[in-house]
Design a protein around this motif. Structure first.
Motif, short mmCIF file in Angstrom:
data_model
loop_
_atom_site.label_atom_id
_atom_site.label_comp_id
_atom_site.label_asym_id
_atom_site.label_seq_id
_atom_site.Cartn_x
_atom_site.Cartn_y
_atom_site.Cartn_z
N TYR A 15 44.93 42.08 46.62
CA TYR A 15 43.71 42.88 46.63
C TYR A 15 42.73 42.35 45.59
CZ TYR A 15 44.90 45.16 42.19
OH TYR A 15 45.18 45.39 40.87
N GLN A 104 38.41 45.15 63.63
CA GLN A 104 39.43 46.00 64.23
C GLN A 104 38.94 47.44 64.34
OE1 GLN A 104 42.64 45.33 61.41
NE2 GLN A 104 43.86 44.39 63.02
N THR A 120 52.38 49.86 55.29
CA THR A 120 51.65 48.61 55.46
C THR A 120 51.01 48.60 56.84
OG1 THR A 120 51.84 46.19 55.51
CG2 THR A 120 53.75 47.41 56.23
N ASP A 121 49.85 47.99 56.95
CA ASP A 121 49.10 48.01 58.22
C ASP A 121 49.40 46.81 59.11
OD1 ASP A 121 47.83 50.32 57.39
OD2 ASP A 121 46.15 49.24 56.48
N MET A 122 50.13 45.84 58.60
CA MET A 122 50.38 44.62 59.36
C MET A 122 51.88 44.41 59.52
SD MET A 122 48.92 42.14 61.01
CE MET A 122 47.22 42.26 60.47
N GLY A 133 45.05 39.85 58.42
CA GLY A 133 44.08 40.93 58.44
C GLY A 133 43.70 41.38 57.04
N THR A 135 41.45 44.64 54.89
CA THR A 135 40.77 45.92 54.93
C THR A 135 39.79 45.98 53.77
OG1 THR A 135 42.59 47.12 55.99
CG2 THR A 135 41.04 48.43 54.70
N HIS A 157 52.27 42.26 49.51
CA HIS A 157 51.92 41.62 50.79
C HIS A 157 52.77 40.37 51.02
CE1 HIS A 157 49.80 39.39 47.76
NE2 HIS A 157 49.29 38.55 48.61
N ASP A 191 44.73 42.80 51.47
CA ASP A 191 45.50 42.22 52.56
C ASP A 191 46.19 43.36 53.31
OD1 ASP A 191 47.88 41.02 53.93
OD2 ASP A 191 47.16 39.18 52.98
N GLN A 192 46.12 43.34 54.63
CA GLN A 192 46.70 44.43 55.39
C GLN A 192 48.23 44.45 55.32
OE1 GLN A 192 45.04 44.40 59.35
NE2 GLN A 192 43.04 45.07 58.63
N GLY A 213 38.43 47.34 59.06
CA GLY A 213 39.58 46.47 59.23
C GLY A 213 39.13 45.23 59.98
N SER A 215 40.37 41.15 61.34
CA SER A 215 41.58 40.39 61.61
C SER A 215 41.26 39.06 62.29
CB SER A 215 42.53 41.19 62.51
OG SER A 215 41.99 41.30 63.83
#
Length: 272
Positions: A15, A104, A120-122, A133, A135, A157, A191-192, A213, A215
């Motif tokens: 981040y 996204q 986590t988003d990924m 990706g 954010t 990440h 970082d996603q 978001g 990607s």
């Protein structure tokens, strides 16, 4: 701004924080723009679709509400960061130095009375030179632990968690959770793949932030942005903006329309 340091922060910590990125009057402008569209009727309709149980405030698909919101993600400095981390150098339909990453989602959100668990988003692992990706969060009000700031686990990440392991993408325990307390106008990019969440909002405030978001071009969008964008908005977009919204990476209907998922500006539709 220090571009090299921001990239290092994203690579190693997952981040980076851009201080005072928006002016106070810009923050107020976007708050008023959110409140213009986030009415009671919108909230009731959205509640019918929420299945997670998290009660934070949301307004989705800002690009369909007002094109002023798009100015945030096309900022020159942010675009430089996004391109460095997300552009595909092997993208065959590349248009000069323009971005080939895609949006996204573009939303407004505020913290609710419930704690948002670590997640986590990924689902796939990024690497330093192949981030999948990012954010970005634009904070429009001062945000702290009391009113529900974001928290994250620096460096997480880079954890190589695999499907099937306990706490693969959510509900994982970490000891080094870092609250990200920020002031109005600050921007966080992460970082996603980083583990993050949000504290519960213990106040009556609505600490709004805008969230985008972004990607790699081949990753599915959270919403069908090309299908939902109003045509009168489409007509006002530059080719670069259309590409960022995903219009250059739409799967063809069949082999007679196109043989590749990517297309050049010249192939963009005149209207939608």
């Amino acid at each position: 701004m220090n571009f090299d340091q921001d990239i290092k922060n994203l690579n190693y910590y997952g981040y980076t924080i851009l201080k005072n990125f928006l002016k106070k009057d810009e923050c107020q402008y976007y708050i008023e723009l959110i409140e213009k569209y986030a009415n009671e009727d919108y909230g009731k309709k959205l509640e019918e679709k929420i299945t997670t149980g998290w009660d934070g405030g949301w307004m989705h698909n800002l690009q369909n509400k007002d094109l002023e919101f798009l100015k945030l993600i096309t900022n020159e400095y942010l675009e430089k960061i996004f391109k460095h981390k997300l552009n595909d150098k092997f993208y065959r339909s590349q248009e000069g130095e323009d971005p080939n990453y895609i949006l996204q989602l573009l939303s407004a959100r505020s913290s609710g009375k419930q704690y948002l668990d670590l997640h986590t988003d990924m689902r796939s692992k990024s690497t330093y030179d192949s981030t999948l990706g990012l954010t970005a969060l634009w904070y429009l009000t001062d945000t702290n632990k009391e009113n529900g700031c974001t928290f994250l686990v620096p460096g997480s990440h880079n954890l190589n968690l695999k499907e099937g392991e306990n706490s693969y993408i959510t509900d994982r325990d970490f000891k080094n959770v870092l609250p990200i307390e920020v002031e109005a106008g600050d921007v966080i990019i992460f970082d996603q793949g980083i583990w993050h969440g949000a504290f519960e909002n213990k106040t009556s405030q609505k600490p709004w932030r805008l969230m985008a978001g972004l990607s790699r071009w081949w990753i599915k969008q959270s919403f069908d942005i090309p299908a939902s964008l109003p045509d009168n908005f489409y007509q006002k977009l530059s080719n670069k903006e259309k590409s960022i919204l995903g219009f250059c990476s739409m799967p063809p209907k069949d082999e007679f329309e196109r043989l590749s998922m990517s297309c050049k500006y010249i192939d963009l539709k005149k209207e939608i």
